[in-house]
Design a protein around this motif. Structure first.
Motif, PDB file in Angstrom:
ATOM      1  N   GLN A  79       0.798  -1.030  -0.048  1.00  0.00           N
ATOM      2  CA  GLN A  79       0.023   0.202   0.071  1.00  0.00           C
ATOM      3  C   GLN A  79       1.009   1.478   0.205  1.00  0.00           C
ATOM      4  O   GLN A  79       2.014   1.233   0.462  1.00  0.00           O
ATOM      5  N   ILE A  80       0.103   2.290  -0.593  1.00  0.00           N
ATOM      6  CA  ILE A  80       0.917   3.859  -0.561  1.00  0.00           C
ATOM      7  C   ILE A  80      -0.023   4.514   0.306  1.00  0.00           C
ATOM      8  O   ILE A  80      -0.954   4.878   0.062  1.00  0.00           O
ATOM      9  N   SER A  81       0.792   4.865   1.488  1.00  0.00           N
ATOM     10  CA  SER A  81      -0.170   5.634   2.292  1.00  0.00           C
ATOM     11  C   SER A  81      -0.427   7.284   1.923  1.00  0.00           C
ATOM     12  O   SER A  81       0.436   7.768   1.007  1.00  0.00           O
ATOM     13  N   LEU A  82      -1.587   7.827   2.283  1.00  0.00           N
ATOM     14  CA  LEU A  82      -1.723   9.322   1.917  1.00  0.00           C
ATOM     15  C   LEU A  82      -0.695  10.231   2.377  1.00  0.00           C
ATOM     16  O   LEU A  82      -0.148  11.177   1.584  1.00  0.00           O
ATOM     17  N   ALA A  83       0.132   9.861   3.518  1.00  0.00           N
ATOM     18  CA  ALA A  83       1.166  10.898   4.154  1.00  0.00           C
ATOM     19  C   ALA A  83       2.340  10.795   2.997  1.00  0.00           C
ATOM     20  O   ALA A  83       2.655  11.840   2.905  1.00  0.00           O
ATOM     21  N   ASN A  84       2.571   9.502   2.518  1.00  0.00           N
ATOM     22  CA  ASN A  84       3.665   9.354   1.588  1.00  0.00           C
ATOM     23  C   ASN A  84       3.350  10.180   0.112  1.00  0.00           C
ATOM     24  O   ASN A  84       4.249  10.808  -0.608  1.00  0.00           O
ATOM     25  N   ASP A 251      12.944  -0.119   5.907  1.00  0.00           N
ATOM     26  CA  ASP A 251      11.846   0.548   5.558  1.00  0.00           C
ATOM     27  C   ASP A 251      10.679  -0.042   6.460  1.00  0.00           C
ATOM     28  O   ASP A 251      10.531  -1.288   6.734  1.00  0.00           O
ATOM     29  N   ASN A 252       9.547   0.615   6.639  1.00  0.00           N
ATOM     30  CA  ASN A 252       8.423   0.174   7.018  1.00  0.00           C
ATOM     31  C   ASN A 252       7.275  -0.046   5.817  1.00  0.00           C
ATOM     32  O   ASN A 252       7.326   0.890   5.009  1.00  0.00           O
ATOM     33  N   ASN A 253       6.395  -1.053   6.040  1.00  0.00           N
ATOM     34  CA  ASN A 253       5.510  -1.125   5.050  1.00  0.00           C
ATOM     35  C   ASN A 253       4.047  -1.359   5.779  1.00  0.00           C
ATOM     36  O   ASN A 253       3.587  -2.666   6.204  1.00  0.00           O
ATOM     37  N   GLY A 254       3.367  -0.262   6.026  1.00  0.00           N
ATOM     38  CA  GLY A 254       2.101  -0.459   6.850  1.00  0.00           C
ATOM     39  C   GLY A 254       2.723  -0.740   8.146  1.00  0.00           C
ATOM     40  O   GLY A 254       3.308  -0.030   8.730  1.00  0.00           O
ATOM     41  N   ASP A 255       2.340  -1.690   8.915  1.00  0.00           N
ATOM     42  CA  ASP A 255       2.467  -2.204  10.109  1.00  0.00           C
ATOM     43  C   ASP A 255       3.587  -3.019  10.265  1.00  0.00           C
ATOM     44  O   ASP A 255       3.837  -3.697  11.328  1.00  0.00           O
ATOM     45  N   GLU A 277       6.603  -8.002  11.780  1.00  0.00           N
ATOM     46  CA  GLU A 277       5.450  -7.145  12.456  1.00  0.00           C
ATOM     47  C   GLU A 277       6.529  -6.178  13.558  1.00  0.00           C
ATOM     48  O   GLU A 277       7.386  -6.654  14.118  1.00  0.00           O
ATOM     49  N   ALA A 278       5.678  -4.979  13.471  1.00  0.00           N
ATOM     50  CA  ALA A 278       6.227  -3.966  14.310  1.00  0.00           C
ATOM     51  C   ALA A 278       6.078  -4.348  15.841  1.00  0.00           C
ATOM     52  O   ALA A 278       6.741  -3.617  16.715  1.00  0.00           O
ATOM     53  N   LYS A 279       4.893  -5.219  16.103  1.00  0.00           N
ATOM     54  CA  LYS A 279       4.794  -5.463  17.608  1.00  0.00           C
ATOM     55  C   LYS A 279       5.566  -6.552  18.174  1.00  0.00           C
ATOM     56  O   LYS A 279       6.176  -7.238  17.248  1.00  0.00           O
ATOM     57  N   SER A 280       5.826  -6.308  19.426  1.00  0.00           N
ATOM     58  CA  SER A 280       6.561  -7.165  20.008  1.00  0.00           C
ATOM     59  C   SER A 280       5.852  -7.713  21.468  1.00  0.00           C
ATOM     60  O   SER A 280       5.140  -6.741  21.944  1.00  0.00           O
ATOM     61  N   GLU A 281       6.137  -8.927  21.936  1.00  0.00           N
ATOM     62  CA  GLU A 281       5.378  -9.307  23.065  1.00  0.00           C
ATOM     63  C   GLU A 281       6.511  -9.025  23.939  1.00  0.00           C
ATOM     64  O   GLU A 281       7.682  -8.944  23.976  1.00  0.00           O
TER      65      GLU A 281
END
Length: 305
Positions: A79-84, A251-255, A277-281
């Motif tokens: 995806q291409i975010s609106l911010a980009n 780079d980051n691609n979404g989450d 994933e950017a999340k971590s337990e």
């Protein structure tokens, strides 16, 4: 000489004029009012649609150029975010305005003169000089390290080329000044001047589509080169370690993050990309470290099979 027969019974239309407070007021009849064009919302809608499409196109080209430096394929692009999109349009617009303003200011410093030798500086040297500088600025510093003294060398070479161009374009004309005058005359008639472009856009409908396609192509390659340069000049990254192996966040691609293994001693990454994933337990935290790699990183080429 035969006399022409005019129809004396022809009724000529006229527009009555009234005066209110000593100012003329034109009364519109039904026919004249029907022929006038009102504000067309379609034109505004087309402009907004074109700008939106151009924004996504620029953002895609920038992202593609950024990933091209590392060797990341476009399959990761979800995806291409609106911010980009907004950042890409703003950056490209600011860069074009910056170059245009500096170009106009530079032209003002050159005095107007009928001397063809001085006109070369204003009409040939300055456009070529700004074009070459723009191309140089799109090249990563890792490939070409541009210093202030190189600017003088570049200007000197372009100045020589500017005085040589009329010789080759008007080889059959005698006298160097005559060659220059003939070169400018031909350029004003057939060249890519602002007057010729406006005339073509006004009277040739096909020129509008061609002009739009050219704008998209130019913006694509500028954004592609700018993304490639940004990646090549980047020195600050997020770093984390997993099983004794260091990984850089490309780079980051979404989450999600696009990561690659890196050798900090050689300042080299491998083309082995992962999407995490950017999340971590809390039980298994993923600790990131902000690092600065002077001179950026290089990409290790993989073996071909």
């Amino acid at each position: 000489m035969p006399r022409r027969n005019y129809n004396r019974s022809r009724k000529y239309k006229y527009t009555p004029v009234g005066y209110v407070d000593n100012e003329p007021v034109v009364h519109e009849n039904e026919e004249s009012g029907s022929n006038q064009k009102g504000f067309n919302l379609l034109d505004t809608g087309v402009v907004i649609a074109v700008l939106t499409a151009l924004g996504y196109f620029i953002a895609y080209a920038y992202q593609k150029g950024y990933w091209k430096y590392y060797g990341v394929t476009q399959e990761f692009l979800r995806q291409i975010s609106l911010a980009n999109v907004l950042i890409s349009i703003s950056a490209l617009g600011f860069a074009l305005i910056f170059f245009f303003v500096n170009y106009q200011n530079m032209k003002i410093t050159v005095p107007d003169s009928d001397n063809p030798l001085r006109q070369i500086i204003k009409k040939i040297f300055l456009p070529l000089f700004f074009l070459v500088i723009g191309i140089i600025l799109l090249i990563p510093n890792s490939l070409i390290h541009f210093e202030p003294r190189h600017l003088l060398y570049t200007a000197f070479i372009i100045l020589i080329i500017s005085y040589v161009i009329p010789i080759f374009t008007q080889w059959d004309v005698k006298g160097y000044k005559n060659k220059v005058i003939k070169h400018f005359e031909k350029h004003e008639e057939e060249g890519m001047t602002a007057e010729n472009i406006i005339f073509a856009l006004k009277y040739f409908p096909s020129a509008k589509y061609a002009f739009l396609i050219v704008i998209f192509i130019i913006c694509f390659f500028i954004s592609l080169a700018w993304g490639y340069k940004t990646a090549g000049d980047k020195e600050e990254y997020l770093l984390f370690k997993f099983k004794q192996q260091d990984y850089l966040v490309i780079d980051n691609n979404g989450d999600n993050f696009i990561v690659a293994p890196v050798d900090l001693k050689k300042k080299e990454i491998k083309k082995q990309f992962q999407l995490i994933e950017a999340k971590s337990e809390l039980s298994k935290p993923l600790v990131f470290e902000h690092v600065k790699i002077n001179g950026g990183v290089k990409v290790k080429e993989q073996k071909e099979y």
